[in-house]
Design a protein around this motif. Structure first.
Motif, PDB file in Angstrom:
ATOM      1  N   LYS A 562       0.809  -1.217   0.000  1.00  0.00           N
ATOM      2  CA  LYS A 562       0.000   0.000   0.000  1.00  0.00           C
ATOM      3  C   LYS A 562       0.847   1.274   0.000  1.00  0.00           C
ATOM      4  CE  LYS A 562      -3.957  -2.211   2.252  1.00  0.00           C
ATOM      5  NZ  LYS A 562      -4.863  -2.215   3.425  1.00  0.00           N
ATOM      6  N   ASP A 563       1.928   1.274   0.776  1.00  0.00           N
ATOM      7  CA  ASP A 563       2.754   2.478   0.849  1.00  0.00           C
ATOM      8  C   ASP A 563       3.512   2.658  -0.472  1.00  0.00           C
ATOM      9  OD1 ASP A 563       4.079   4.642   2.488  1.00  0.00           O
ATOM     10  OD2 ASP A 563       5.830   3.480   1.845  1.00  0.00           O
ATOM     11  N   ASN A 564       3.316   3.826  -1.131  1.00  0.00           N
ATOM     12  CA  ASN A 564       3.896   4.047  -2.459  1.00  0.00           C
ATOM     13  C   ASN A 564       5.425   4.014  -2.443  1.00  0.00           C
ATOM     14  OD1 ASN A 564       1.345   4.307  -3.456  1.00  0.00           O
ATOM     15  ND2 ASN A 564       1.342   6.550  -3.482  1.00  0.00           N
ATOM     16  N   LEU A 565       6.031   4.660  -1.450  1.00  0.00           N
ATOM     17  CA  LEU A 565       7.491   4.706  -1.380  1.00  0.00           C
ATOM     18  C   LEU A 565       8.066   3.300  -1.191  1.00  0.00           C
ATOM     19  CD1 LEU A 565      10.207   6.156  -1.166  1.00  0.00           C
ATOM     20  CD2 LEU A 565       9.729   6.574   1.259  1.00  0.00           C
ATOM     21  N   THR A 566       7.474   2.538  -0.276  1.00  0.00           N
ATOM     22  CA  THR A 566       7.961   1.164  -0.027  1.00  0.00           C
ATOM     23  C   THR A 566       7.787   0.294  -1.259  1.00  0.00           C
ATOM     24  OG1 THR A 566       7.331   1.415   2.302  1.00  0.00           O
ATOM     25  CG2 THR A 566       7.779  -0.826   1.506  1.00  0.00           C
ATOM     26  N   ARG A 567       6.637   0.429  -1.914  1.00  0.00           N
ATOM     27  CA  ARG A 567       6.378  -0.355  -3.126  1.00  0.00           C
ATOM     28  C   ARG A 567       7.416  -0.043  -4.203  1.00  0.00           C
ATOM     29  NH1 ARG A 567       1.634   2.093  -5.507  1.00  0.00           N
ATOM     30  NH2 ARG A 567       3.250   3.507  -6.232  1.00  0.00           N
TER      31      ARG A 567
END
Length: 995
Positions: A562-567
């Motif tokens: 869900k988290d854009n940066l982590t993805r």
């Protein structure tokens, strides 16, 4: 007793006389076979090598009784050797192009001096003092040849010579090369001192208006006779090879033009003389034709000379002076007419006739003049540079750094001229889409590089810009430029770091994305992504590069974060790690995977296991490409992790099939057969096709070589492979009502596709495993009913000899697989004689007999130290020898057939005699007789040559019989030793022929 029997008895009862060890040129000398040798289509040695050898032998110094070195003696032998060298040159029609190409300056100097001597030119006489018109034709021609060569050698010495890369230092070779170099320099020094005389001789030759004659082999023979036997024939005007007056003048004009052109570097007036000679040469070529037998002029070089002379000389004829752009540019540079120079470059941008290198050389010359203090040339340099840059753009070349330097401080005048050049360099109505795209990209990038918006709007409002760029492209570019500050001048403000540039957010994003693509440092990648997400929140940065690819089984899980940066970070680290692994950059791949593992451990056990699996695969690759190449066993920890992966039972973990494939191949390569056979869990064997295949291969290899009743696993492996290579048949009813049979090549009946099986096998390196699977496919290939020539392989007897349903097997695919497998196996070990025999059998079965012989001989060579030891009988079996015999027979090498018939356990006299009766043989025939040790075959050869009246060949056969070691009364071990020595020499000779 008959004469034939008496000869045979005499030959076998006494030791033959050893023939004199003479070199080939002495053989030609003694047997007077030179002309016969030269008439061969491809004489070996070639004629020019004969000249070198004859003259070297004739010029060898002698040593007297006091060990003092004396000049070469003037004896009959040396005179004959010099005459033979002249005859070879006469055979080559005294073609200086051929002689200069192959002979060194000292050798050619010696040859031509001998020609002068035999042509009755008095030694020490200056050629310039001789009246050519009063001399016999052959004497005049000899003087012309020598002086033409002198001039040509001087010209050739002025050309740059590419230095030959020296090999390993050898003292004798270096001394010889140094001596030849010094001798060449001395000869050149003399030739240059006499250059003026040689030019006068050739100028005088142009005044001769008569045909001349050059010595032939016949006239040289007449000269070599006693004076009373010549009858004055060589002095007549018809002796020798006729060279017409036009051909002589053509050659002399060309050589004089070359020397005048070379001397023009120090005396410009001589260029006029060169021009006159070259244009005269062109007229004569047009008159006599370019296909003249005795006048060979390089017309391309002549055209270059003419063009250069036209540029370097001034002419009253304006039309001829302005004929080419080169002469126009030369005139402009010489007269300082730079306005017309720019005009020529501008017009050429449309035709692109001037080479890029020429354009650059003109610009370099202008820059040099400008640097010498001529400030007025700065504008000319800029204009020529702009013309060159636009030309480079249209040709798809990189923009030169000089343009960037000259465009550091753009102004209205520079932009106006640039737009004029662009407009006049492309015809929009007839230009291709590719040219339009190149010009549009250049103008767009130019706008992006300008800080002054007024200059940008000058370009964007220009007619050419509007026609080349679409409305949307222009609007986006203009909007982007309006957002930028007009006060910033990047050319004058020092830039200390990337973050000091106060550019717009969109420019920063583009530059950061560029760094993101290039970086392989995981922490730098993380920092860049944090900055990018701080600038915008609606972008998916894992899509920045289409080169970032992650397997679909992983992509679905990663894109679910869900988290854009982590993805973005997980996806990019994974993609870059896989790419580094694919290009064998294992160090960076390990860093990227380790960072990704640390990241996903915090929130996803599923992705953690995925990364552990990928790191296992990376460790396998690292070991196999590093320590594994040298044969070092992998650490026990790595083997335990491989086993652990195969036994893993974690649910819902996305798995890549390639990891299981590599793990099984890894265990097979390091002979973990016990584990694969006994310890692999049964459910894993039932669910993973690679594990099942690995288990069957390991069990089969473990039992080799074993009794027939213990080969149940071999039968199981056979059935699995047969099923993979089977095709599924379907019946389909067509529109006409007929039922047709459809074969599907890639069958789904087996545990995997044939292509997958082949891909898996090509990961194996263990010789026993490769031999096992290779022998299985060879046996499957041989089962075919219509097979004519079986292929042999090791362990082939362990496989079943029949298949219940032959029609279901795709034998074409099997044949292709056998070829691919043996080719792959030979890349692993090119010295495995069993694999080489398989390759040879394949070529034999496909009627490629020369290639088959190559691999049969290579198989024998690798296991016998290049035939210095005896070839093992399990390599050169009777079947292999018979196939070699058939190959030689079909290649019309019948003497080789007869010799190979001796290699069989029982000599095949019938085949040998039949082969020897063939008269159309493509091998060396009687030179092979020394390799025959069977006296019966030699006696048959003696009878055969006597019957045909071939006395010379009969004597060679008799000499071969007469060798004492072949005497039937010798002990058995002596006869075997004689046979073994002849086998060795014959096989080595065959290897040199077919390797």
């Amino acid at each position: 007793m008959s004469a034939e029997a008496a000869d045979r008895e005499a030959a076998t009862s006494s030791r033959p006389c050893t023939p004199p060890q003479t070199s080939w040129f002495e053989f030609l000398l003694e047997e007077e076979l030179l002309e016969q040798h030269l008439r061969k289509p491809s004489p070996d040695p070639p004629p020019v090598q004969l000249i070198v050898q004859f003259l070297e032998q004739a010029s060898k110094p002698s040593v007297n009784e006091q060990n003092q070195v004396q000049p070469p003696p003037d004896n009959k032998r040396n005179r004959i050797l010099k005459l033979l060298a002249l005859k070879v040159a006469a055979h080559l029609k005294w073609d200086l192009d051929v002689l200069e190409k192959s002979l060194s300056v000292p050798v050619l100097n010696m040859l031509l001096n001998e020609l002068l001597c035999i042509s009755k030119v008095p030694p020490g006489t200056k050629h310039v003092d001789v009246d050519l018109s009063s001399l016999p034709p052959t004497t005049a021609m000899a003087i012309l040849l020598y002086n033409r060569w002198a001039i040509r050698t001087i010209v050739k010495s002025s050309f740059p010579v590419k230095q030959v890369k020296p090999g390993p230092p050898q003292l004798n070779v270096m001394n010889q090369m140094q001596q030849e170099k010094e001798l060449t320099e001395n000869i050149l020094k003399v030739l240059k001192e006499q250059a003026a005389d040689s030019i006068l001789v050739l100028e005088g030759a142009l005044k001769l208006n008569k045909d001349l004659y050059v010595h032939t082999i016949r006239t040289l023979d007449l000269l070599a006779m006693e004076p009373g036997m010549v009858n004055g024939e060589t002095e007549s005007s018809t002796a020798g090879l006729k060279i017409s007056a036009e051909e002589i003048q053509c050659q002399v004009c060309y050589d004089l033009g070359a020397i005048y052109f070379q001397q023009g570097a120090t005396n410009a007036a001589l260029h006029e003389n060169a021009k006159e000679k070259f244009f005269k040469t062109k007229e004569l070529i047009a008159k006599i034709g370019s296909s003249s037998l005795h006048c060979t002029i390089d017309e391309k070089r002549l055209a270059g000379y003419c063009q250069a002379c036209g540029v370097l000389t001034s002419s009253d004829d304006d039309a001829s002076q302005q004929a080419t752009p080169y002469s126009q540019i030369h005139s402009c540079m010489k007269n300082g007419n730079y306005q017309d120079l720019v005009k020529i470059f501008l017009e050429d941008n449309l035709t692109l006739s001037l080479p890029v290198q020429f354009r650059q050389s003109v610009l370099r010359e202008l820059f040099q003049k400008a640097q010498q203090g001529n400030d007025a040339l700065d504008e000319v340099c800029f204009k020529v540079c702009v013309c060159n840059t636009v030309c480079d753009v249209l040709q798809g070349q990189i923009i030169d750094i000089q343009f960037c330097q000259l465009f550091l401080k753009p102004n209205k005048e520079k932009i106006d001229f640039l737009l004029e050049v662009c407009s006049r360099s492309i015809n929009l109505e007839s230009a291709s889409e590719s040219l339009k795209r190149k010009m549009a990209a250049f103008l767009k990038n130019l706008c992006l590089g300008l800080e002054d918006l007024q200059l940008v709007f000058m370009i964007s409002s220009h007619e050419l810009f509007i026609k080349l760029l679409k409305d949307d492209e222009r609007k986006l570019l203009i909007d982007e430029m309006r957002k930028r500050s007009p006060r910033i001048n990047l050319c004058t403000k020092p830039v200390t770091s990337f973050y000091d540039i106060p550019a717009s957010a969109s420019v920063n994003i583009g530059q950061l994305e560029h760094q993101l693509i290039l970086s392989v440092d995981p922490w730098r990648i993380r920092q860049i992504l944090i900055e990018l997400h701080g600038m915008t929140s609606d972008r998916q940065f894992w899509t920045v590069s289409n080169k970032w690819e992650v397997p679909n089984v992983y992509g679905n899980v990663i894109l679910g974060i869900k988290d854009n940066l982590t993805r973005d970070l997980v996806y990019i680290l994974m993609a870059k790690g896989l790419h580094c692994s694919a290009i064998k950059d294992f160090v960076h791949a390990k860093q990227l995977f380790a960072a990704c593992l640390e990241l996903v451990t915090e929130f996803s056990p599923k992705l953690r296991q995925v990364m552990l699996n990928e790191m296992l695969l990376l460790d396998i690759y690292t070991h196999e490409a590093g320590a594994g190449v040298t044969g070092e066993r992998p650490p026990s920890d790595l083997i335990s992790r491989v086993r652990g992966y195969l036994e893993m039972r974690v649910p819902d973990i996305p798995l890549r099939q390639v990891i299981a494939e590599e793990c099984v191949a890894f265990l097979l390569n390091w002979r973990e057969n016990e584990y694969l056979t006994m310890q692999v869990p049964l459910p894993l064997v039932q669910t993973n096709p690679y594990v099942k295949l690995g288990q069957l291969l390991a069990a089969t290899c473990k039992e080799l070589p074993g009794p027939k009743e213990s080969r149940r696993t071999a039968k199981d492996l056979w059935e699995v492979v047969v099923q993979i290579c089977s095709v599924s048949n379907q019946h389909k009813r067509g529109n006409d009502g007929r039922v047709s049979l459809i074969k599907h090549r890639e069958s789904t009946l087996g545990i995997m596709y044939r292509s997958e099986l082949l891909s898996f096998i090509k990961k194996l390196r263990e010789p026993l495993v490769l031999t096992t699977i290779l022998s299985l496919f060879v046996k499957l290939h041989n089962v075919r009913e219509d097979i004519v020539n079986d292929i042999t392989a090791e362990y082939i007897s362990i496989w079943p000899s029949s298949i219940p349903n032959l029609q279901s097997v795709d034998f074409e695919a099997v044949a292709v697989t056998v070829k691919e497998l043996v080719n792959y196996a030979l890349t692993i070990n090119s010295n495995n004689h069993f694999w080489l025999i398989i390759q040879a059998d394949i070529y034999f079965a496909t009627n490629q007999y020369s290639a088959a012989l190559h691999y049969y001989l290579q198989a024998g060579a690798v296991c016998s130290d290049f035939f210095n030891k005896m070839v093992p009988p399990d390599v050169f079996t009777d079947q292999v020898i018979k196939r070699m015999i058939k190959c030689c027979s079909l290649l019309n090498c019948h003497t080789q057939v007869a010799i190979l018939c001796q290699f069989l356990r029982e000599v095949d006299y019938k085949t040998a005699f039949k082969a020897l009766q063939e008269q159309n043989s493509h091998d060396a025939m009687d030179s092979y007789y020394e390799y025959i040790w069977d006296v019966t075959i030699l006696e048959y050869l003696t009878y055969l040559h006597h019957k045909r009246g071939e006395t010379d060949k009969r004597q060679i056969a008799i000499k071969a019989i007469g060798q004492t070691e072949l005497n039937a009364s010798n002990p058995e071990e002596v006869l075997q030793l004689a046979a073994q020595r002849r086998k060795k020499k014959f096989l080595q000779a065959m290897a040199k022929l077919y390797f």
